[in-house]
Design an enzyme around this catalytic site. Structure first.
Site, PDB file in Angstrom:
ATOM      1  N   THR A  13      24.755  20.339 -19.900  1.00 23.64           N
ATOM      2  CA  THR A  13      24.010  21.342 -19.190  1.00 23.64           C
ATOM      3  C   THR A  13      24.409  22.597 -19.932  1.00 23.64           C
ATOM      4  OG1 THR A  13      25.061  20.351 -16.940  1.00 23.64           O
ATOM      5  CG2 THR A  13      24.888  22.260 -16.839  1.00 23.64           C
ATOM      6  N   ALA A  43      23.732  16.933 -31.939  1.00 22.33           N
ATOM      7  CA  ALA A  43      23.788  15.979 -31.878  1.00 22.33           C
ATOM      8  C   ALA A  43      23.961  15.179 -30.849  1.00 22.33           C
ATOM      9  CB  ALA A  43      25.109  15.216 -32.503  1.00 22.33           C
ATOM     10  N   LYS A 105      38.595  21.356 -22.031  1.00 23.32           N
ATOM     11  CA  LYS A 105      39.714  21.802 -21.650  1.00 23.32           C
ATOM     12  C   LYS A 105      40.588  20.702 -21.655  1.00 23.32           C
ATOM     13  CE  LYS A 105      36.501  21.972 -18.232  1.00 23.32           C
ATOM     14  NZ  LYS A 105      36.558  22.201 -17.968  1.00 23.32           N
ATOM     15  N   GLU A 129      36.589  30.358 -25.376  1.00 23.92           N
ATOM     16  CA  GLU A 129      36.387  31.043 -24.233  1.00 23.92           C
ATOM     17  C   GLU A 129      35.882  29.837 -22.992  1.00 23.92           C
ATOM     18  OE1 GLU A 129      37.177  34.781 -23.795  1.00 23.92           O
ATOM     19  OE2 GLU A 129      37.318  33.662 -21.673  1.00 23.92           O
ATOM     20  N   GLY A 134      34.974  28.920 -17.997  1.00 23.93           N
ATOM     21  CA  GLY A 134      33.413  29.512 -16.936  1.00 23.93           C
ATOM     22  C   GLY A 134      33.275  30.774 -17.554  1.00 23.93           C
ATOM     23  N   ILE A 136      33.942  33.675 -16.707  1.00 27.92           N
ATOM     24  CA  ILE A 136      34.678  34.975 -17.270  1.00 27.92           C
ATOM     25  C   ILE A 136      35.267  34.431 -17.633  1.00 27.92           C
ATOM     26  CG2 ILE A 136      37.514  36.148 -15.832  1.00 27.92           C
ATOM     27  CD1 ILE A 136      36.283  34.018 -13.422  1.00 27.92           C
ATOM     28  N   GLU A 190      31.707  16.040  -8.492  1.00 26.62           N
ATOM     29  CA  GLU A 190      31.000  14.248  -9.131  1.00 26.62           C
ATOM     30  C   GLU A 190      31.407  13.216  -8.418  1.00 26.62           C
ATOM     31  OE1 GLU A 190      30.389  14.913 -12.792  1.00 26.62           O
ATOM     32  OE2 GLU A 190      31.576  16.707 -13.443  1.00 26.62           O
ATOM     33  N   LYS A 205      43.031  23.596 -17.048  1.00 32.61           N
ATOM     34  CA  LYS A 205      43.194  25.853 -17.661  1.00 32.61           C
ATOM     35  C   LYS A 205      44.492  25.873 -17.674  1.00 32.61           C
ATOM     36  CE  LYS A 205      38.223  24.526 -15.884  1.00 32.61           C
ATOM     37  NZ  LYS A 205      37.581  24.971 -14.503  1.00 32.61           N
TER      38      LYS A 205
HETATM   39  N1  HSE Z   1      34.889  20.828 -13.091  1.00 38.00           N
HETATM   40  C1  HSE Z   1      34.801  21.797 -13.208  1.00 38.00           C
HETATM   41  C2  HSE Z   1      35.185  23.242 -11.432  1.00 38.00           C
HETATM   42  C3  HSE Z   1      34.067  23.227 -13.639  1.00 38.00           C
HETATM   43  O1  HSE Z   1      34.510  22.335 -10.446  1.00 38.00           O
HETATM   44  O2  HSE Z   1      35.703  24.438 -11.365  1.00 38.00           O
HETATM   45  C4  HSE Z   1      34.640  22.286 -15.084  1.00 38.00           C
HETATM   46  O3  HSE Z   1      35.744  23.233 -15.552  1.00 38.00           O
END
Ligand code: HSE
Length: 436
Positions: A13, A43, A105, A129, A134, A136, A190, A205
């Site tokens: 993605t 790759a 992260k 960054e 993401g 920001i 997920e 993070k």
């Molecule tokens: N899985 C994370 C979220 C995004 O739900 O914010 C990637 O860090």
């Protein structure tokens, strides 16, 4: 103008978004960077996907080590995720004198100290960054924009999945499990949501932001982490009646005794801007001694928002590529020789306010007993509501907010209150922050 050559590890993605945005905005990015940024090789295990996205415009391989060893590559972009393989590839790239940009992260929270030490020794840059919130630009803000400040604390909604789930629970009054299932069906969560819902992703993070804010090492292993899987919709409703919203916050705070590093569901006043961050959006509140509170808001995930952060790092590396390493912005904001070791406070020593919900027998003297146990532990009550008992019901719920106290004092009070014969079952306890 000779292009700077990028080797992309992983075209999922974020990798796909990076390719697309670099191609779409090539002319403006070149004007900013001073020279073209070219993806020279990709790759990925799925070579068909590489071809689909790049249309054969660059080399493709299924061997990521061939990229980190390729002398033509100046910058390696690691977007494969995970710990072990990513660590090996990043360290190999650094050992080969290549700059690295990563969105990983988990890798940095766990192996960041080793990776930054290796990069420092080799005089290469590691951009990250995209690893926090993401799109920001929070790393840039902390490392450069706020550099005059003594950072006091950071509180962030830094996981979109959990913020989406909490928004839905509040909006629709649904339980956690139902909303999670819906979120999975819609592709917001997920298939294995553990990292997100149990607060681990947010803690990764947070550890990175804390290190940059205070100039100390990454301390993920010592973070206190609680997710939202045990949160009940009824507490979201009671919090609302008291003027609060519940958010999964990552909080890091500098105190005279050490650093707080904690992720947990938190009541925050509904009138704060950050309390109104809904859905999958992210927001980070940073309090500096000079600037006061500043708030950063935006998309914390997704192809192009995350690509925006990856490419910002690519531009930074391209601009600073020929500078002496000592004239570049330090990886963790503070000069490597000026980092300090700050103790991480155990959760029992953290000071905050609390929300308590207890099921009690509805008879004279019960509330007095509860209040006495709180008072015995030096805890002052700030607000209270009692649920109207239903017809014929002999039990009710009491919901209390406390003033600030140490966690070990509330633990002691809770143990005493739970031992009262009139108190039924376990007390629900949530932390509360005014964010002032
Ligand atoms: N899985 C994370 C979220 C995004 O739900 O914010 C990637 O860090």
């Amino acid at each position: 103008m000779k292009a700077i050559n990028v080797g992309l590890l992983g075209i999922g993605t974020v990798g796909g978004g990076t390719y697309t945005v670099l191609a779409r905005n090539a002319e403006e990015i070149t004007r900013r960077a001073g020279r073209p940024i070219r993806i020279d090789i990709v790759a990925d295990r799925n070579l068909e996907r590489v071809h689909e996205i790049t249309g054969g415009s660059c080399r493709a391989t299924d061997d990521a080590f061939a990229v980190v060893d390729d002398p033509a590559i100046d910058i390696v972009v690691e977007l494969i995720g995970g710990y072990d393989l990513a660590r090996q590839l990043v360290l190999a790239a650094i050992a080969n004198g290549k700059h690295v940009v990563t969105a990983n992260k988990a890798l940095l929270a766990k192996h960041g100290n080793e990776i930054f030490a290796a990069a420092q020794q080799k005089g290469v840059m590691v951009g990250f960054e995209a690893a926090v919130a993401g799109g920001i630009p929070i790393i840039k803000a902390l490392r450069e924009g706020l550099t005059a400040n003594r950072i006091e604390w950071i509180a962030g909604i830094i996981n979109g999945t959990t913020n989406f789930i909490l928004s839905e629970m509040r909006d629709k009054g649904l339980p956690f499990a139902t909303v999670l299932q819906d979120a999975q069906r819609l592709g917001y969560a997920e298939a294995d949501p553990t990292f997100d819902v149990e607060g681990i992703d947010a803690a990764h993070k947070l550890s990175i932001m804390s290190a940059i804010a205070f100039g100390s090492a990454m301390n993920f292993a010592q973070a206190h982490i609680e997710g939202i899987s045990q949160l009940e919709a009824v507490d979201i409703k009671y919090a609302e009646r008291l003027g609060y919203r519940i958010k999964l916050l990552g909080i890091t705070k500098r105190t005279s005794e050490g650093v707080e590093l904690r992720v947990h569901p938190t009541l925050i006043p509904a009138k704060r801007l950050i309390a109104n961050v809904e859905g999958a959006m992210n927001a980070v509140l940073v309090k500096g001694d000079a600037v006061g509170a500043t708030l950063y808001y935006g998309k914390g995930a997704g192809a192009e928002p995350t690509a925006s952060a990856v490419i910002a790092d690519l531009v930074d590396v391209t601009r600073m590529h020929t500078a002496d390493p000592e004239h570049r912005v330090p990886h963790l904001a503070f000069q490597p020789g000026a980092m300090v070791e700050l103790p991480i406070l155990p959760i029992a020593e953290v000071t905050t306010s609390y929300y308590l919900r207890l099921r009690v027998e509805d008879r004279a003297g019960v509330l007095a007993d509860v209040a006495r146990l709180l008072a015995d532990n030096g805890i002052s009550i700030d607000a209270m509501i009692q649920r109207e008992p239903n017809e014929g019901e002999e039990q009710t719920d009491i919901i209390m907010l406390t003033h600030q106290t140490r966690e070990r004092h509330i633990d002691q009070a809770i143990a005493g209150i739970e031992a009262l014969p009139a108190v039924k079952g376990s007390i629900i306890r949530l932390r509360l922050e005014e964010l002032l």
